[in-house]
Motif scaffolding. Sequence first.
Motif, mmCIF file in Angstrom:
data_model
loop_
_atom_site.group_PDB
_atom_site.id
_atom_site.type_symbol
_atom_site.label_atom_id
_atom_site.label_comp_id
_atom_site.label_asym_id
_atom_site.label_seq_id
_atom_site.Cartn_x
_atom_site.Cartn_y
_atom_site.Cartn_z
ATOM 1 N N PHE A 40 0.795 -1.225 0.000
ATOM 2 C CA PHE A 40 0.000 0.000 0.000
ATOM 3 C C PHE A 40 0.830 1.279 0.000
ATOM 4 N N THR A 41 2.126 1.173 0.305
ATOM 5 C CA THR A 41 2.963 2.384 0.318
ATOM 6 C C THR A 41 4.048 2.329 -0.750
ATOM 7 N N PHE A 42 3.923 1.374 -1.681
ATOM 8 C CA PHE A 42 4.925 1.129 -2.709
ATOM 9 C C PHE A 42 6.332 1.092 -2.101
ATOM 10 N N GLY A 43 6.521 0.110 -1.232
ATOM 11 C CA GLY A 43 7.840 -0.096 -0.638
ATOM 12 C C GLY A 43 8.262 1.048 0.247
ATOM 13 N N LEU A 44 7.343 1.533 1.058
ATOM 14 C CA LEU A 44 7.605 2.690 1.930
ATOM 15 C C LEU A 44 8.131 3.854 1.104
ATOM 16 N N MET A 45 7.397 4.140 0.036
ATOM 17 C CA MET A 45 7.702 5.226 -0.907
ATOM 18 C C MET A 45 9.071 5.053 -1.565
ATOM 19 N N GLY A 46 9.435 3.801 -1.765
ATOM 20 C CA GLY A 46 10.673 3.500 -2.473
ATOM 21 C C GLY A 46 11.884 3.374 -1.571
ATOM 22 N N ILE A 47 11.835 3.926 -0.378
ATOM 23 C CA ILE A 47 13.002 3.881 0.518
ATOM 24 C C ILE A 47 13.206 2.460 1.043
ATOM 25 N N GLY A 48 12.145 1.829 1.530
ATOM 26 C CA GLY A 48 12.246 0.459 2.021
ATOM 27 C C GLY A 48 12.644 -0.498 0.920
ATOM 28 N N TRP A 49 12.059 -0.295 -0.260
ATOM 29 C CA TRP A 49 12.403 -1.139 -1.413
ATOM 30 C C TRP A 49 13.882 -1.015 -1.746
ATOM 31 N N PHE A 50 14.404 0.198 -1.737
ATOM 32 C CA PHE A 50 15.808 0.436 -2.058
ATOM 33 C C PHE A 50 16.717 -0.252 -1.036
#
Length: 139
Positions: A40-50
Amino acid sequence: MNDREDFDPILMFFITFFFGGFGVHHFLRRHYGLGVLYFFTFGLMGIGWFIDTIRAFIAMFKTSDEPRRDGRRCRQCGRRIEPSRNSTLCAHCEEKMEQEYLQISKHFTRVIDEVEKGQPHLEGYLRRFDILNKDVEQM
């Protein structure tokens, strides 16, 4: 379950890189809460995903002969086993198995008593138990 257990690190890197924004790597590792949050947050706005992508990239280069921090796991429930134990079961599962074994042995003691009292139809049942009992004692 260990985060890296049962997953190829190279495969996990690519899953994290391409689908990490949707939390797929967390769902695979059974971290459902993080998976939903990432979805729902797209990977914590990309930070978590990165960050997860970098961690997965580093995990690809770690050798498999490095000692595992979590130690051995119980073959029944997956809990950690203390290093001092020589069993493949944790203390909880071992105790549970002993209790079940005691209940079964009490049951078959009653069957033996009934056979001795003259109920021959239970002799075949008793022979199968004797074989099973020998197998359990060898474990």
